[in-house]
Enzyme design. Structure first.
Site, PDB file in Angstrom:
ATOM      1  N   ARG A 167      18.477   8.542  37.578  1.00  0.00           N
ATOM      2  CA  ARG A 167      17.710   9.739  37.874  1.00  0.00           C
ATOM      3  C   ARG A 167      17.108   9.979  39.154  1.00  0.00           C
ATOM      4  NH1 ARG A 167      20.142   9.839  33.393  1.00  0.00           N
ATOM      5  NH2 ARG A 167      19.028  10.178  31.332  1.00  0.00           N
ATOM      6  N   SER A 216      13.956  14.424  28.251  1.00  0.00           N
ATOM      7  CA  SER A 216      13.302  13.265  28.461  1.00  0.00           C
ATOM      8  C   SER A 216      12.174  13.175  29.327  1.00  0.00           C
ATOM      9  CB  SER A 216      13.911  11.959  28.554  1.00  0.00           C
ATOM     10  OG  SER A 216      15.019  11.776  27.815  1.00  0.00           O
ATOM     11  N   GLU A 298       9.925  11.515  34.051  1.00  0.00           N
ATOM     12  CA  GLU A 298      11.297  11.686  34.564  1.00  0.00           C
ATOM     13  C   GLU A 298      11.099  13.220  34.630  1.00  0.00           C
ATOM     14  OE1 GLU A 298      14.597  10.269  32.293  1.00  0.00           O
ATOM     15  OE2 GLU A 298      15.689  12.222  32.500  1.00  0.00           O
TER      16      GLU A 298
HETATM   17  C1  LIG Z   1      17.049  19.767  25.952  1.00  0.00           C
HETATM   18  C2  LIG Z   1      17.355  18.956  27.572  1.00  0.00           C
HETATM   19  C3  LIG Z   1      18.010  18.145  27.331  1.00  0.00           C
HETATM   20  C4  LIG Z   1      18.358  17.225  28.443  1.00  0.00           C
HETATM   21  N1  LIG Z   1      19.183  16.092  28.490  1.00  0.00           N
HETATM   22  C5  LIG Z   1      19.380  15.675  29.636  1.00  0.00           C
HETATM   23  C6  LIG Z   1      20.243  14.302  29.652  1.00  0.00           C
HETATM   24  O1  LIG Z   1      21.002  13.834  28.546  1.00  0.00           O
HETATM   25  N2  LIG Z   1      20.518  13.584  30.821  1.00  0.00           N
HETATM   26  C7  LIG Z   1      19.788  14.094  31.993  1.00  0.00           C
HETATM   27  O2  LIG Z   1      20.228  13.462  33.000  1.00  0.00           O
HETATM   28  N3  LIG Z   1      19.015  15.199  32.207  1.00  0.00           N
HETATM   29  C8  LIG Z   1      18.850  15.807  30.865  1.00  0.00           C
HETATM   30  N4  LIG Z   1      17.886  16.888  30.859  1.00  0.00           N
HETATM   31  C9  LIG Z   1      17.177  17.386  32.081  1.00  0.00           C
HETATM   32  C10 LIG Z   1      17.830  18.373  32.968  1.00  0.00           C
HETATM   33  O3  LIG Z   1      18.669  19.191  32.394  1.00  0.00           O
HETATM   34  C11 LIG Z   1      18.596  17.799  34.337  1.00  0.00           C
HETATM   35  O4  LIG Z   1      17.512  16.933  35.050  1.00  0.00           O
HETATM   36  C12 LIG Z   1      19.292  18.595  35.035  1.00  0.00           C
HETATM   37  O5  LIG Z   1      20.172  18.058  35.923  1.00  0.00           O
HETATM   38  C13 LIG Z   1      18.229  19.454  35.655  1.00  0.00           C
HETATM   39  O6  LIG Z   1      19.007  20.769  36.270  1.00  0.00           O
HETATM   40  P1  LIG Z   1      18.588  22.157  36.416  1.00  0.00           P
HETATM   41  O7  LIG Z   1      19.520  23.111  37.317  1.00  0.00           O
HETATM   42  O8  LIG Z   1      17.797  22.756  35.572  1.00  0.00           O
HETATM   43  O9  LIG Z   1      17.503  21.658  37.562  1.00  0.00           O
HETATM   44  P2  LIG Z   1      15.753  22.041  38.021  1.00  0.00           P
HETATM   45  O10 LIG Z   1      15.059  21.499  36.728  1.00  0.00           O
HETATM   46  O11 LIG Z   1      15.568  23.524  38.529  1.00  0.00           O
HETATM   47  O12 LIG Z   1      15.487  20.952  39.260  1.00  0.00           O
HETATM   48  C14 LIG Z   1      15.473  19.726  39.270  1.00  0.00           C
HETATM   49  C15 LIG Z   1      15.444  18.793  40.488  1.00  0.00           C
HETATM   50  O13 LIG Z   1      16.757  19.377  41.319  1.00  0.00           O
HETATM   51  C16 LIG Z   1      16.667  20.021  42.402  1.00  0.00           C
HETATM   52  N5  LIG Z   1      17.711  21.094  42.671  1.00  0.00           N
HETATM   53  C17 LIG Z   1      18.111  21.830  41.419  1.00  0.00           C
HETATM   54  N6  LIG Z   1      19.175  22.642  42.101  1.00  0.00           N
HETATM   55  C18 LIG Z   1      19.111  22.378  43.389  1.00  0.00           C
HETATM   56  C19 LIG Z   1      20.190  22.593  44.614  1.00  0.00           C
HETATM   57  N7  LIG Z   1      20.929  23.435  44.606  1.00  0.00           N
HETATM   58  N8  LIG Z   1      20.054  21.833  45.700  1.00  0.00           N
HETATM   59  C20 LIG Z   1      19.024  20.894  45.883  1.00  0.00           C
HETATM   60  N9  LIG Z   1      18.325  20.396  44.954  1.00  0.00           N
HETATM   61  C21 LIG Z   1      18.393  21.250  43.585  1.00  0.00           C
HETATM   62  C22 LIG Z   1      15.222  20.530  42.308  1.00  0.00           C
HETATM   63  O14 LIG Z   1      14.536  21.162  43.727  1.00  0.00           O
HETATM   64  C23 LIG Z   1      14.391  19.530  41.428  1.00  0.00           C
HETATM   65  O15 LIG Z   1      13.894  18.593  42.439  1.00  0.00           O
HETATM   66  C24 LIG Z   1      17.633  17.689  29.663  1.00  0.00           C
HETATM   67  C25 LIG Z   1      16.956  18.723  29.773  1.00  0.00           C
HETATM   68  C26 LIG Z   1      16.588  19.456  28.552  1.00  0.00           C
HETATM   69  C27 LIG Z   1      15.693  20.656  28.401  1.00  0.00           C
END
Ligand SMILES: Cc1cc2nc3c(=O)[nH]c(=O)nc-3n(C[C@H](O)[C@H](O)[C@H](O)COP(=O)(O)OP(=O)(O)OC[C@H]3O[C@@H](n4cnc5c(N)ncnc54)[C@H](O)[C@@H]3O)c2cc1C
Length: 308
Positions: A167, A216, A298
């Site tokens: 992660r 999580s 996380e």
């Molecule tokens: C219901 C639910 C289930 C989930 N299940 C999982 C799972 O099974 N496995 C898992 O790993 N995660 C899970 N997650 C967590 C989350 O979806 C992941 O961590 C996902 O990868 C975050 O993506 P995001 O675009 O929403 O990023 P954000 O939450 O907007 O940002 C997260 C991080 O990524 C960085 N970031 C985003 N876009 C960029 C970019 N273009 N360039 C550089 N940095 C960037 C941000 O600066 C921040 O540090 C879950 C979340 C929810 C709500």
């Protein structure tokens, strides 16, 4: 305050971030920038005072933005960054593309990136967080990424540059991922579709997928590999430690440790970021008191705690 360059894309001062996150909490960003295309983003970053912090965000599915908001230029990619192309066994995806769309488009082309189907974020967030589930992580499929550094230079990053771990990655501060290349095994589109349908059903059965959460809350404490590659041998589950401390369903204001999955922190209505973070910290303390194990967040928590 530093002067802000004038881009072709959309720049908004004092933009509230709550509605841009899954948990629906958080104060305003000093600036929200939605670049028109990669050249617009590169020119803006090159011209921006290097002292101004930059925070890229996806769809906020792994974030608690604190109630005082972010003293930064928040960069949110949209149209112009969401194309998905399949070439042979490779998928080239824009950073704003949703993981689920990438998985489905890959499956239709006979490429197995099914693990992305139930992760609700974007490709930018997936690479940054080394997202994974059902035994596969981004690290297992990643080929390279194109990123724009804080000073406006465009670079190609490899797996060596990113040092994928459980992660997390060694992501360069302030850099914005614009596109990533993944490789997947060949598969029959119908079989890949069926696997994804099964994953959706498994998730809905075990997690509060319809609630406002950020996935999580805490990492599973032990058993992950140092490489971050797939291995689901986490012997200690965070949800079990939370249950053992009697905290399933615990609340603080509008925040709750979900009854359905105790490692999911949910906004059951009207929660502030302080409620959510405060409940998480209470859980960390009580789990430590009952088990001697220190849970690690996380969910990323960013910004200032209080409205000034
Ligand atoms: C219901 C639910 C289930 C989930 N299940 C999982 C799972 O099974 N496995 C898992 O790993 N995660 C899970 N997650 C967590 C989350 O979806 C992941 O961590 C996902 O990868 C975050 O993506 P995001 O675009 O929403 O990023 P954000 O939450 O907007 O940002 C997260 C991080 O990524 C960085 N970031 C985003 N876009 C960029 C970019 N273009 N360039 C550089 N940095 C960037 C941000 O600066 C921040 O540090 C879950 C979340 C929810 C709500």
């Amino acid at each position: 305050m530093s002067t802000i360059p004038t881009p072709r894309g959309r720049l908004t001062a004092g933009r509230p971030l709550a509605e841009l996150t899954w948990l629906r909490v958080g104060g305003p960003a000093d600036w929200l920038f939605q670049p028109a295309d990669p050249a617009d983003l590169a020119e803006f970053l090159a011209a921006l005072d290097p002292a101004v912090p930059v925070f890229p965000m996806g769809v906020g599915s792994n974030l608690i933005v604190r109630d005082g908001g972010l003293r930064a230029v928040v960069i949110r990619l949209g149209r112009g960054f969401n194309t998905i192309r399949c070439e042979g066994n490779r998928v080239i995806a824009g950073a704003a593309a949703l993981d689920a769309h990438v998985a489905r488009k890959a499956a239709a082309a006979g490429i197995d990136l099914t693990f992305l189907r139930t992760i609700p974020g974007t490709i930018g967030g997936a690479v940054r967080m080394n997202a994974g589930c059902y035994g596969s992580y981004v690290a297992d499929h990643f080929v390279s990424a194109t990123a724009i550094l804080r000073d406006g230079r465009t670079v190609t990053l490899t797996a060596d540059d990113l040092s994928f771990a459980y992660r997390e990655t060694a992501w360069p501060e302030g850099a914005v991922l614009v596109e990533a290349v993944f490789e997947g095994q060949a598969g029959e589109p119908d079989a890949l579709e069926a696997r994804m349908a099964d994953q959706i059903a498994r998730r809905d059965a075990s997690q509060p997928t319809r609630d406002r959460s950020a996935g999580s809350t805490f990492r599973n404490p032990a058993g992950f590999s140092s490489t971050g590659r797939a291995d689901d041998v986490h012997d200690l589950k965070a949800w079990k430690l939370i249950d053992d401390a009697g905290l399933r369903g615990a609340t603080l204001g509008g925040a709750q440790m979900s009854e359905k999955h105790s490692n999911f922190l949910v906004n059951i209505g009207g929660a502030s970021a302080a409620d959510l973070e405060g409940l998480g910290e209470r859980v960390r303390k009580e789990v430590y008191d009952t088990s001697g194990i220190e849970l690690k967040w996380e969910i990323m928590r960013v910004g200032d705690p209080q409205d000034k």
